[in-house]
Design an enzyme around this catalytic site. Structure first.
Site, PDB file in Angstrom:
ATOM      1  N   GLY A  86       0.809  -1.210   0.000  1.00 19.68           N
ATOM      2  CA  GLY A  86       0.000   0.000   0.000  1.00 19.68           C
ATOM      3  C   GLY A  86       0.840   1.258   0.000  1.00 19.68           C
ATOM      4  O   GLY A  86       2.076   1.206   0.086  1.00 19.68           O
ATOM      5  N   GLU A  88      -1.314  -9.037  -4.958  1.00 24.62           N
ATOM      6  CA  GLU A  88      -0.136  -9.638  -5.588  1.00 24.62           C
ATOM      7  C   GLU A  88       0.770  -8.614  -6.279  1.00 24.62           C
ATOM      8  O   GLU A  88       1.988  -8.588  -6.036  1.00 24.62           O
ATOM      9  CB  GLU A  88      -0.593 -10.684  -6.613  1.00 24.62           C
ATOM     10  CG  GLU A  88       0.543 -11.317  -7.392  1.00 24.62           C
ATOM     11  CD  GLU A  88       0.059 -12.075  -8.618  1.00 24.62           C
ATOM     12  OE1 GLU A  88       0.882 -12.806  -9.200  1.00 24.62           O
ATOM     13  OE2 GLU A  88      -1.119 -11.919  -8.996  1.00 24.62           O
ATOM     14  N   LYS A 113     -10.127   9.505  11.414  1.00 23.36           N
ATOM     15  CA  LYS A 113     -11.545   9.178  11.232  1.00 23.36           C
ATOM     16  C   LYS A 113     -12.061   8.265  12.348  1.00 23.36           C
ATOM     17  O   LYS A 113     -13.269   8.019  12.449  1.00 23.36           O
ATOM     18  CB  LYS A 113     -11.774   8.533   9.865  1.00 23.36           C
ATOM     19  CG  LYS A 113     -11.534   9.475   8.699  1.00 23.36           C
ATOM     20  CD  LYS A 113     -11.782   8.789   7.367  1.00 23.36           C
ATOM     21  CE  LYS A 113     -11.540   9.750   6.209  1.00 23.36           C
ATOM     22  NZ  LYS A 113     -10.108  10.070   6.040  1.00 23.36           N
ATOM     23  N   VAL A 149      -3.385  12.071   3.789  1.00 22.06           N
ATOM     24  CA  VAL A 149      -1.996  11.930   3.346  1.00 22.06           C
ATOM     25  C   VAL A 149      -1.954  12.156   1.844  1.00 22.06           C
ATOM     26  O   VAL A 149      -2.619  11.455   1.075  1.00 22.06           O
ATOM     27  CB  VAL A 149      -1.444  10.535   3.703  1.00 22.06           C
ATOM     28  CG1 VAL A 149       0.005  10.406   3.240  1.00 22.06           C
ATOM     29  CG2 VAL A 149      -1.550  10.298   5.202  1.00 22.06           C
ATOM     30  N   THR A 195     -17.288  18.233   2.197  1.00 16.58           N
ATOM     31  CA  THR A 195     -18.282  17.721   3.132  1.00 16.58           C
ATOM     32  C   THR A 195     -19.158  18.831   3.685  1.00 16.58           C
ATOM     33  O   THR A 195     -20.361  18.684   3.849  1.00 16.58           O
ATOM     34  CB  THR A 195     -17.560  17.000   4.300  1.00 16.58           C
ATOM     35  OG1 THR A 195     -16.589  16.104   3.751  1.00 16.58           O
ATOM     36  CG2 THR A 195     -18.545  16.211   5.140  1.00 16.58           C
TER      37      THR A 195
END
Length: 208
Positions: free
Chosen positions: A4, A29, A122, A162, A186
């Site tokens: 990630g 993978e 969050k 980030v 938002t």
């Protein structure tokens, strides 16, 4: 979560510290292959071991811990796209919450010295499934950290948006701007704070 955006940068920073061995675990993978090749080919860090595994698979994770006996566990494996988590709550819980519990159990059972959870802002007063899941992950981490019979030190690191990470709102904003807008927020009074992937990752390493 070695493949990630946060996990791969963790691998880079940890490799620079020169550990005896770095076990890279991910269920994806291609990202796992890419970070392992980068470490070996571009950074000449040959002590990296790629392991294709799902963190919620208890038998597999116990096998990995039994074989490699990691001293420090950096847990960055999580689903984190908020709308997807709302649409797939059971998968969110299986991967994020149960995966954290499986890893924490293995860390304790096989004597890891430290366990570092990568969390999110969050998790504070969460309204959505993703935040609720990460709050549960923090509670699992905290519960283990408070136990006198557990020698593993448990800690969690929270941060916000980030820049450039998978799931970052910036990716959405950039796409909206490229198509002529509008940029959706938002709330008109919403304030967002950002940091770069290396900055965020260095906080995780410092915590550990």
């Amino acid at each position: 979560g070695a493949g990630g955006s946060i996990g791969s940068e963790l691998c880079r920073q940890i490799a620079r510290a020169g550990p005896a061995r770095l076990v890279l675990v991910d269920q994806a993978e291609t990202p796992l292959f890419e970070i392992e090749r980068e470490l070996v080919d571009e950074r000449q860090f040959t002590a990296s071991i790629p392991v294709l595994a799902d963190v919620s698979n208890r038998a597999k994770i116990r096998q990995v811990f039994d074989r490699y006996r990691p001293g420090v566990v950096f847990h960055a494996a999580a689903y984190k796209h908020v709308p997807l988590m709302e649409a797939n709550p059971l998968e969110a819980i299986r991967n994020n919450v149960l995966g954290t519990k499986v890893l924490a159990d293995a860390a304790v059972e096989f004597g890891a010295k430290r366990f570092v959870l990568v969390s999110t802002d969050k998790a504070l007063n969460p309204k959505a499934i993703y935040g609720q899941c990460k709050a549960l992950c923090e509670w699992i981490t905290e519960a283990y950290g408070c136990r006198d019979d557990v020698e593993t030190r448990f800690m969690a690191v929270r941060f916000g948006n980030v820049l450039g990470s998978a799931g970052s709102v910036i990716t959405i904003f950039r796409r909206q701007i490229a198509t002529g807008g509008p940029v959706t927020v938002t709330h008109p009074e919403m304030t967002r704070y950002f940091m770069t992937i290396p900055e965020a990752t260095s906080l995780v390493v410092q915590a550990g």
